[in-house]
Write a protein that holds these residues in place. Structure first.
Motif, PDB file in Angstrom:
ATOM      1  N   ARG A   1      28.878 -20.212   2.904  1.00  0.00           N
ATOM      2  CA  ARG A   1      27.440 -20.341   3.146  1.00  0.00           C
ATOM      3  C   ARG A   1      27.155 -20.427   4.649  1.00  0.00           C
ATOM      4  NH1 ARG A   1      23.772 -25.796   2.063  1.00  0.00           N
ATOM      5  NH2 ARG A   1      21.922 -25.025   3.159  1.00  0.00           N
ATOM      6  N   LEU A   2      27.897 -21.271   5.338  1.00  0.00           N
ATOM      7  CA  LEU A   2      27.686 -21.448   6.778  1.00  0.00           C
ATOM      8  C   LEU A   2      27.981 -20.160   7.538  1.00  0.00           C
ATOM      9  CD1 LEU A   2      27.155 -23.213   9.292  1.00  0.00           C
ATOM     10  CD2 LEU A   2      29.591 -23.836   9.236  1.00  0.00           C
ATOM     11  N   LEU A   3      29.126 -19.534   7.259  1.00  0.00           N
ATOM     12  CA  LEU A   3      29.508 -18.326   8.004  1.00  0.00           C
ATOM     13  C   LEU A   3      28.570 -17.164   7.699  1.00  0.00           C
ATOM     14  CD1 LEU A   3      33.425 -18.384   7.973  1.00  0.00           C
ATOM     15  CD2 LEU A   3      31.808 -19.559   9.463  1.00  0.00           C
ATOM     16  N   ASN A   4      28.092 -17.081   6.467  1.00  0.00           N
ATOM     17  CA  ASN A   4      27.104 -16.049   6.126  1.00  0.00           C
ATOM     18  C   ASN A   4      25.821 -16.242   6.921  1.00  0.00           C
ATOM     19  OD1 ASN A   4      27.766 -13.968   4.292  1.00  0.00           O
ATOM     20  ND2 ASN A   4      27.968 -15.468   2.629  1.00  0.00           N
ATOM     21  N   HIS A   5      25.385 -17.481   7.016  1.00  0.00           N
ATOM     22  CA  HIS A   5      24.152 -17.774   7.758  1.00  0.00           C
ATOM     23  C   HIS A   5      24.316 -17.404   9.226  1.00  0.00           C
ATOM     24  CE1 HIS A   5      20.276 -19.630   8.455  1.00  0.00           C
ATOM     25  NE2 HIS A   5      20.795 -20.238   9.516  1.00  0.00           N
ATOM     26  N   ILE A   6      25.449 -17.771   9.811  1.00  0.00           N
ATOM     27  CA  ILE A   6      25.717 -17.438  11.215  1.00  0.00           C
ATOM     28  C   ILE A   6      25.669 -15.924  11.416  1.00  0.00           C
ATOM     29  CG2 ILE A   6      27.542 -17.411  12.976  1.00  0.00           C
ATOM     30  CD1 ILE A   6      28.369 -20.216  11.868  1.00  0.00           C
ATOM     31  N   GLN A   7      26.318 -15.219  10.500  1.00  0.00           N
ATOM     32  CA  GLN A   7      26.362 -13.753  10.601  1.00  0.00           C
ATOM     33  C   GLN A   7      24.969 -13.134  10.449  1.00  0.00           C
ATOM     34  OE1 GLN A   7      28.442 -11.285   7.482  1.00  0.00           O
ATOM     35  NE2 GLN A   7      29.872 -10.952   9.169  1.00  0.00           N
ATOM     36  N   ASN A   8      24.130 -13.729   9.617  1.00  0.00           N
ATOM     37  CA  ASN A   8      22.797 -13.174   9.359  1.00  0.00           C
ATOM     38  C   ASN A   8      21.821 -13.394  10.509  1.00  0.00           C
ATOM     39  OD1 ASN A   8      23.539 -12.201   6.842  1.00  0.00           O
ATOM     40  ND2 ASN A   8      22.873 -14.050   5.753  1.00  0.00           N
ATOM     41  N   VAL A   9      21.965 -14.512  11.243  1.00  0.00           N
ATOM     42  CA  VAL A   9      20.950 -14.834  12.259  1.00  0.00           C
ATOM     43  C   VAL A   9      21.368 -14.471  13.687  1.00  0.00           C
ATOM     44  CG1 VAL A   9      19.970 -16.670  10.839  1.00  0.00           C
ATOM     45  CG2 VAL A   9      21.690 -17.253  12.564  1.00  0.00           C
ATOM     46  N   PHE A  10      22.656 -14.440  13.961  1.00  0.00           N
ATOM     47  CA  PHE A  10      23.106 -14.101  15.313  1.00  0.00           C
ATOM     48  C   PHE A  10      23.512 -12.638  15.412  1.00  0.00           C
ATOM     49  CE2 PHE A  10      24.252 -18.751  15.716  1.00  0.00           C
ATOM     50  CZ  PHE A  10      23.356 -19.028  16.740  1.00  0.00           C
ATOM     51  N   GLU A  11      23.346 -12.080  16.598  1.00  0.00           N
ATOM     52  CA  GLU A  11      23.819 -10.721  16.879  1.00  0.00           C
ATOM     53  C   GLU A  11      25.249 -10.837  17.416  1.00  0.00           C
ATOM     54  OE1 GLU A  11      20.993  -9.085  19.585  1.00  0.00           O
ATOM     55  OE2 GLU A  11      19.295  -9.406  18.231  1.00  0.00           O
ATOM     56  N   LEU A  12      26.221 -10.594  16.537  1.00  0.00           N
ATOM     57  CA  LEU A  12      27.617 -10.837  16.882  1.00  0.00           C
ATOM     58  C   LEU A  12      28.427  -9.558  17.119  1.00  0.00           C
ATOM     59  CD1 LEU A  12      28.437 -13.720  14.333  1.00  0.00           C
ATOM     60  CD2 LEU A  12      27.693 -13.909  16.715  1.00  0.00           C
ATOM     61  N   GLU A  13      27.733  -8.426  17.175  1.00  0.00           N
ATOM     62  CA  GLU A  13      28.458  -7.152  17.302  1.00  0.00           C
ATOM     63  C   GLU A  13      29.300  -7.095  18.576  1.00  0.00           C
ATOM     64  OE1 GLU A  13      25.277  -7.421  16.630  1.00  0.00           O
ATOM     65  OE2 GLU A  13      25.164  -6.732  14.545  1.00  0.00           O
ATOM     66  N   GLN A  14      28.795  -7.674  19.657  1.00  0.00           N
ATOM     67  CA  GLN A  14      29.487  -7.575  20.951  1.00  0.00           C
ATOM     68  C   GLN A  14      30.228  -8.862  21.325  1.00  0.00           C
ATOM     69  OE1 GLN A  14      29.475  -4.593  22.464  1.00  0.00           O
ATOM     70  NE2 GLN A  14      28.210  -3.892  20.749  1.00  0.00           N
ATOM     71  N   ILE A  15      30.308  -9.818  20.391  1.00  0.00           N
ATOM     72  CA  ILE A  15      30.929 -11.090  20.726  1.00  0.00           C
ATOM     73  C   ILE A  15      32.413 -10.894  21.066  1.00  0.00           C
ATOM     74  CG2 ILE A  15      31.610 -11.717  18.370  1.00  0.00           C
ATOM     75  CD1 ILE A  15      30.735 -14.595  19.049  1.00  0.00           C
ATOM     76  N   GLU A  16      32.861 -11.612  22.097  1.00  0.00           N
ATOM     77  CA  GLU A  16      34.236 -11.475  22.548  1.00  0.00           C
ATOM     78  C   GLU A  16      35.190 -12.375  21.788  1.00  0.00           C
ATOM     79  OE1 GLU A  16      35.991 -11.304  26.948  1.00  0.00           O
ATOM     80  OE2 GLU A  16      33.808 -11.243  26.924  1.00  0.00           O
ATOM     81  N   GLU A  17      34.689 -13.541  21.333  1.00  0.00           N
ATOM     82  CA  GLU A  17      35.594 -14.514  20.715  1.00  0.00           C
ATOM     83  C   GLU A  17      34.834 -15.332  19.672  1.00  0.00           C
ATOM     84  OE1 GLU A  17      38.578 -17.135  23.040  1.00  0.00           O
ATOM     85  OE2 GLU A  17      36.776 -18.366  22.797  1.00  0.00           O
ATOM     86  N   TYR A  18      35.447 -15.483  18.511  1.00  0.00           N
ATOM     87  CA  TYR A  18      34.855 -16.251  17.407  1.00  0.00           C
ATOM     88  C   TYR A  18      35.951 -17.161  16.863  1.00  0.00           C
ATOM     89  CZ  TYR A  18      31.970 -16.853  13.107  1.00  0.00           C
ATOM     90  OH  TYR A  18      31.208 -17.356  12.073  1.00  0.00           O
TER      91      TYR A  18
END
Length: 481
Positions: free
Chosen positions: A229-246
């Motif tokens: 649930r938490l990771l889905n929410h993070i993925q839905n609201v943030f633009e993570l396409e260019q993120i360098e580190e997760y």
């Protein structure tokens, strides 16, 4: 015991930190006078009205009031360090440095155009830092600069806190709650957390996110459905396409399952931590860890099978009952696992920890003295072992009340350095933090100004006052748009 008297200055807090370094080595009562007068810093150590040690140093002139005050404080601390060293004969590994970010000093001096040779001389003659620590500090600063030089304008990092743990370890002082005691609050906590995350995503929309770090507590104390649930929410609201580190600090092996590791992999989490602290079962039992050494190995094996190729493992030096040979065993076991990162922590007796409560003042001093030499040998062994695994130091920080006045060091294989760790230490870009006890740091003017926006620590208060936490952020973000 030292009775401090400051004359013509207000550097009492900083000088008391210097005195604290020497306390375990001081017997008897002394008066200490620290005097600022006519661009001179003077320290006098007095026993029964007689000055037994004295040190006087000139204070360098400066072109601004701020630099002048820094120079004054530096020399006042240096003279106090000198007389206490004369009294005890004890040289501190980090000299008179008491701050948590030693490499920040390297970066600051380099910005002023000071070359490495001059820097090394200053660290030796003024700060009294040992040669091996100077070498470490400069090596780490160079590794950090490689990462910091790639920061982009308006770039941010994100921290998300999960304040739950299966049990509380004896040395812990973090904002963390027993999952057994607070299990009925997890869902409402996630409700509030997701609300705060949504606000951050909207308020910071358009800004590139360099790193995202989920820490705790123990994030994997969430069950599979809650984690997804938490990771889905993070993925839905943030633009993570260019993120360098997760990163997810998975942490304790007894909270990690195959399904959770699958969820993290599916959600593009690129870096995880599996933190044993020790690979000795007697130690794990003593510190309140409810897992076995074999569970650590099994969880690591499953993570590798699922494709997790950037794994950090934390160890702590100076855990109750551990000797140098116990640390050697831990390092040998980690070598077999071959993680990409190892973070070596030195035990700190933290004010809010159970260990602190169990040690009376006199016992604590004796404990620190007994541990100091062992810690030094453990640190040397750890550095040699990490380098033999192809891991190099890339970040470092220090804490108050660390055994032996030493340090924590992160080691990594080339290309696997944790970006978030460097950013949080060097405070070079804004880090927006969500969750109970989380502190946002807004960085302006190339680090010259840092504004902090703190969330309440109490779990219940965070849940019931989430709108207030969001409003604090809204006001903080609006302040310097």
């Amino acid at each position: 015991m030292i009775n401090l008297k400051c004359i013509n200055h207000d550097t009492e807090y900083e000088i008391n930190n210097i005195i604290h370094l020497f306390e375990p080595y001081i017997e008897g009562d002394y008066e200490l006078e620290s005097v600022y007068e006519k661009n001179l810093a003077t320290a006098k150590l007095i026993k029964e009205d007689n000055v037994i040690f004295e040190k006087q140093s000139p204070i360098d002139e400066a072109d601004t009031e701020l630099k002048a005050k820094k120079n004054m404080k530096l020399m006042l601390k240096e003279t106090v360090y000198e007389v206490l060293y004369q009294l005890t004969g004890k040289a501190m590994p980090w000299g008179m440095l008491t701050g948590i970010r030693p490499t920040k000093i390297v970066h600051d001096y380099q910005k002023q155009g000071i070359n490495e040779a001059t820097l090394r001389e200053k660290f030796d003659k003024v700060y009294h830092i040992s040669q091996d620590k100077v070498d470490l500090m400069i090596e780490v600063a160079k590794a950090e600069e490689e990462i910091l030089s790639k920061n982009k304008q308006d770039e941010i990092s994100i921290y998300i806190g999960i304040p739950f743990c299966p049990t509380r370890c004896v040395y812990c002082s973090f904002t963390a709650y027993s999952l057994e005691a607070k299990k009925n609050h997890v869902e409402t906590y996630l409700d509030a957390l997701c609300k705060e995350i949504s606000f951050i995503a909207e308020a910071q929309k358009g800004k590139p996110i360099r790193s995202l770090y989920i820490g705790g507590g123990t994030p994997t104390s969430l069950n599979e459905a809650q984690l997804e649930r938490l990771l889905n929410h993070i993925q839905n609201v943030f633009e993570l396409e260019q993120i360098e580190e997760y990163t997810i600090e998975a942490g304790r092996p007894d909270t990690i399952t195959r399904e959770k590791l699958e969820i993290m992999k599916r959600m593009n989490v690129g870096r995880i931590s599996i933190n044993p602290q020790s690979m000795n079962q007697k130690t794990l039992d003593a510190i309140g860890r409810h897992h076995t050494v074999e569970e650590i190995k099994e969880v690591f094996k499953i993570a590798r099978e699922l494709g997790h190729d950037n794994i950090n493992m934390d160890i702590i030096l100076g855990l109750p009952g551990e000797e140098v040979e116990d640390v050697a065993h831990t390092l040998e076991e980690l070598k077999k696992l071959n993680p990409e990162n190892i973070t070596v922590h030195t035990m700190a007796i933290k004010r809010a920890s159970r260990l602190k409560e169990e040690l009376r003042k006199s016992d604590e001093m004796a404990y620190q003295l007994a541990q100091a030499k062992k810690i030094e040998a453990m640190l040397d062994l750890s550095q040699q072992a990490c380098r033999s695994m192809g891991l190099n130091p890339y970040y470092m920080y220090r804490q108050k009340n660390m055994l032996g006045n030493f340090e924590n060091v992160g080691y990594a294989k080339p290309g696997y350095e944790c970006i978030y760790n460097v950013e949080i230490m060097e405070e070079s870009e804004s880090i927006i933090a969500a969750g109970a006890g989380a502190i946002t740091k807004m960085v302006y003017q190339n680090g010259e100004r840092i504004d902090r926006i703190a969330n309440v620590k109490s779990l219940e208060d965070y849940i019931t006052r989430i709108d207030e936490m969001i409003e604090r952020k809204r006001e903080g973000f609006m302040k310097y748009r």
